[in-house]
Design a protein around this motif. Structure first.
Motif, short mmCIF file in Angstrom:
data_model
loop_
_atom_site.label_atom_id
_atom_site.label_comp_id
_atom_site.label_asym_id
_atom_site.label_seq_id
_atom_site.Cartn_x
_atom_site.Cartn_y
_atom_site.Cartn_z
N VAL A 51 -107.30 -36.11 -92.04
CA VAL A 51 -107.56 -36.38 -90.62
C VAL A 51 -106.53 -35.65 -89.76
CG1 VAL A 51 -107.61 -38.18 -88.85
CG2 VAL A 51 -108.67 -38.60 -91.08
N TYR B 249 -107.37 -32.11 -89.37
CA TYR B 249 -108.42 -31.83 -88.39
C TYR B 249 -107.83 -31.79 -86.98
CZ TYR B 249 -112.51 -31.87 -85.51
OH TYR B 249 -113.44 -31.52 -84.56
N LEU B 250 -106.86 -32.64 -86.70
CA LEU B 250 -106.18 -32.56 -85.40
C LEU B 250 -105.51 -31.19 -85.24
CD1 LEU B 250 -104.50 -36.09 -85.13
CD2 LEU B 250 -106.58 -35.29 -83.98
N PHE C 277 -112.75 -45.81 -90.83
CA PHE C 277 -112.85 -44.81 -89.76
C PHE C 277 -113.94 -45.17 -88.77
CE2 PHE C 277 -113.92 -40.72 -87.86
CZ PHE C 277 -112.66 -40.20 -87.59
N CYS D 182 -104.33 -43.17 -87.69
CA CYS D 182 -103.53 -42.64 -88.78
C CYS D 182 -102.20 -43.38 -88.93
CB CYS D 182 -103.27 -41.15 -88.57
SG CYS D 182 -104.75 -40.11 -88.68
N VAL E 239 -112.44 -45.82 -85.19
CA VAL E 239 -112.52 -44.58 -84.42
C VAL E 239 -113.92 -44.33 -83.87
CG1 VAL E 239 -112.20 -42.08 -84.46
CG2 VAL E 239 -110.62 -43.55 -85.73
N ALA F 180 -114.30 -41.61 -80.50
CA ALA F 180 -113.18 -40.81 -80.99
C ALA F 180 -112.47 -40.07 -79.86
CB ALA F 180 -113.67 -39.80 -82.03
N GLY G 87 -111.08 -36.46 -95.50
CA GLY G 87 -110.46 -36.87 -94.25
C GLY G 87 -110.72 -35.87 -93.15
N CYS H 8 -113.51 -36.82 -90.02
CA CYS H 8 -113.02 -36.81 -88.65
C CYS H 8 -113.80 -35.79 -87.83
CB CYS H 8 -111.52 -36.48 -88.63
SG CYS H 8 -110.74 -36.71 -87.02
N VAL I 120 -107.39 -41.41 -82.71
CA VAL I 120 -107.25 -40.91 -84.08
C VAL I 120 -105.79 -40.96 -84.53
CG1 VAL I 120 -107.43 -38.84 -85.52
CG2 VAL I 120 -109.33 -39.49 -84.02
N TRP J 289 -116.51 -37.16 -84.81
CA TRP J 289 -116.03 -36.98 -83.43
C TRP J 289 -117.22 -36.77 -82.49
CZ3 TRP J 289 -110.49 -36.21 -83.09
CH2 TRP J 289 -110.01 -36.21 -81.77
N ARG K 111 -108.33 -38.13 -79.27
CA ARG K 111 -107.12 -37.73 -79.98
C ARG K 111 -106.16 -38.91 -80.10
NH1 ARG K 111 -102.28 -36.05 -77.88
NH2 ARG K 111 -100.87 -34.95 -79.32
#
Length: 379
Positions: free
Chosen positions: A231, A234-235, A179, A197, A183, A188, A93, A97, A193, A101, A190
């Motif tokens: 995911v 990654y944020l 994904f 989720c 996305v 992509a 994940g 991501c 994403v 991106w 924020r």
């Protein structure tokens, strides 16, 4: 995972009333997260320990008796190694991501296909060839079933599998598709994403309640929390103060440990090979999340050794071949040569790592870039 990635400036919060900050259009590269490569190999070795000493089944034939007798104490710990798969999903994940991106759909597809297929095709053909040898006691699949296995769709089609681990690849492919459609295709951001989720988490919960096979195939509620948690991490990697990212991680862990305990806790079965505890299962899942979180937050940036990149490169081919070909090596060393269990275990793992290096060197390195370039040129 590619050697470089990008970190655009995060876009606006979910609250549409707040002013939108312009998103950076020029990629800003950052160094490879080598600790993530090391964690991949750790997860693969966990799965190998499970396959060689943490369960019964075919491996009993390889050892000549139950692995419980070969590893009287360790087999209880090896039984937790199957949770390496859940850790893989969290890592996936995060990586998908990161790699998706700012990348167009065609490039994303070319990257994923070229990453998965060359070593996979080689592993399918290699295992089939070895099992067809007269001195090997395991039965090879028919030519027809082997050909279907090359598509990576044998699991949903109900065809016998050449590689036992291919069910995890089927889960990965479904994640990539979700994904990509939700996305990567629209681009992509924020916000997108976060909505992906949240939407997938809700859809997976509804799927569990609806008990509809089609929805279960699409939204895979038992594995979704791990991909979604990655995911979310990654944020957090992009902005450690991202409250939404941390919220996604927390909810994903809470749901994910539930599914792991539900599937793997076997206290009610007195004949179970090993009795995992619910606390032990939840703890391993938590450690997996914590390890990826530590990498996301930069706490393990000091682990920047070049050999970790090599370890990461070996992980996928090792994962593909270690189970079935490992059976052959275990039987040859333990029954054929009479080596003790511990030496057999160590030499089997080492031999599979050497084979993984050969697959990486002579299959992945020459074929992956060529396949990626060919797919990228398609219109």
């Amino acid at each position: 995972m590619t050697s470089m990635t990008v970190r655009p400036v995060p876009d606006a919060p979910l609250d549409a009333t707040e002013p939108r900050r312009p998103e950076r259009t020029t990629p800003r590269p950052e160094p490879r997260l080598r600790a993530l490569d090391g964690l991949r190999l750790v997860a693969a070795l966990m799965v190998a320990a499970y396959h060689y000493g943490g369960r019964g089944g075919e491996i009993t034939h390889a050892w000549g008796s139950s692995p419980e007798k070969q590893f009287p104490t360790l087999h209880n710990y090896f039984a937790y190694g199957c949770l390496g798969v859940q850790i893989f999903f969290v890592i996936s994940g995060f990586v998908i991501c990161m790699s998706g991106w700012g990348r167009p759909l065609k490039s994303f597809f070319a990257s994923r296909a070229s990453r998965l297929l060359p070593a996979y095709w080689a592993a399918v053909l290699l295992v089939t060839a070895v099992f067809a040898l007269p001195m090997v006691t395991y039965k090879a699949l028919s030519p027809s079933d082997t050909l279907v296995n090359l598509t990576m769709l044998q699991y949903p089609l109900g065809v016998d599998r050449v590689l036992g681990v291919c069910w995890t690849l089927w889960a990965e492919v479904r994640f990539y598709a979700l994904f990509a459609l939700c996305v990567v295709l629209p681009g992509a951001t924020r916000r997108r994403v976060i909505l992906f989720c949240a939407g997938w988490t809700l859809a997976a919960a509804i799927t569990q309640g609806a008990r509809q096979p089609l929805l279960d195939i699409v939204f895979m509620p038992e594995y979704a929390p791990f991909f979604i948690g990655g995911v979310g991490l990654y944020l957090v990697h992009r902005d450690r103060k991202d409250v939404y990212g941390w919220g996604i991680v927390a909810v994903s862990f809470l749901i994910g440990q539930h599914y792991a305990v539900k599937e793997l806790w076997n206290a009610a079965d007195p004949n179970a090979f090993a009795h995992r505890t619910s606390f032990g299962i939840a703890l391993v899942v938590a450690l997996g999340f914590v390890a990826v979180a530590a990498i996301a937050l930069g706490w393990l940036n000091w682990a920047n050794w070049r050999w970790l990149t090599v370890a990461g490169a070996l992980t996928y081919p090792f994962y593909l071949v270690h189970e079935h070909l490992g059976w052959v090596v275990v039987r040859a060393l333990h029954i054929g040569l009479g080596l003790p269990s511990a030496e057999t275990f160590a030499l089997t793992v080492l031999s599979m790592l050497v084979l993984a290096w050969l697959l990486n060197r002579y299959v992945e390195k020459p074929l992956t870039p060529r396949l990626r370039a060919a797919l990228a040129k398609m219109r």
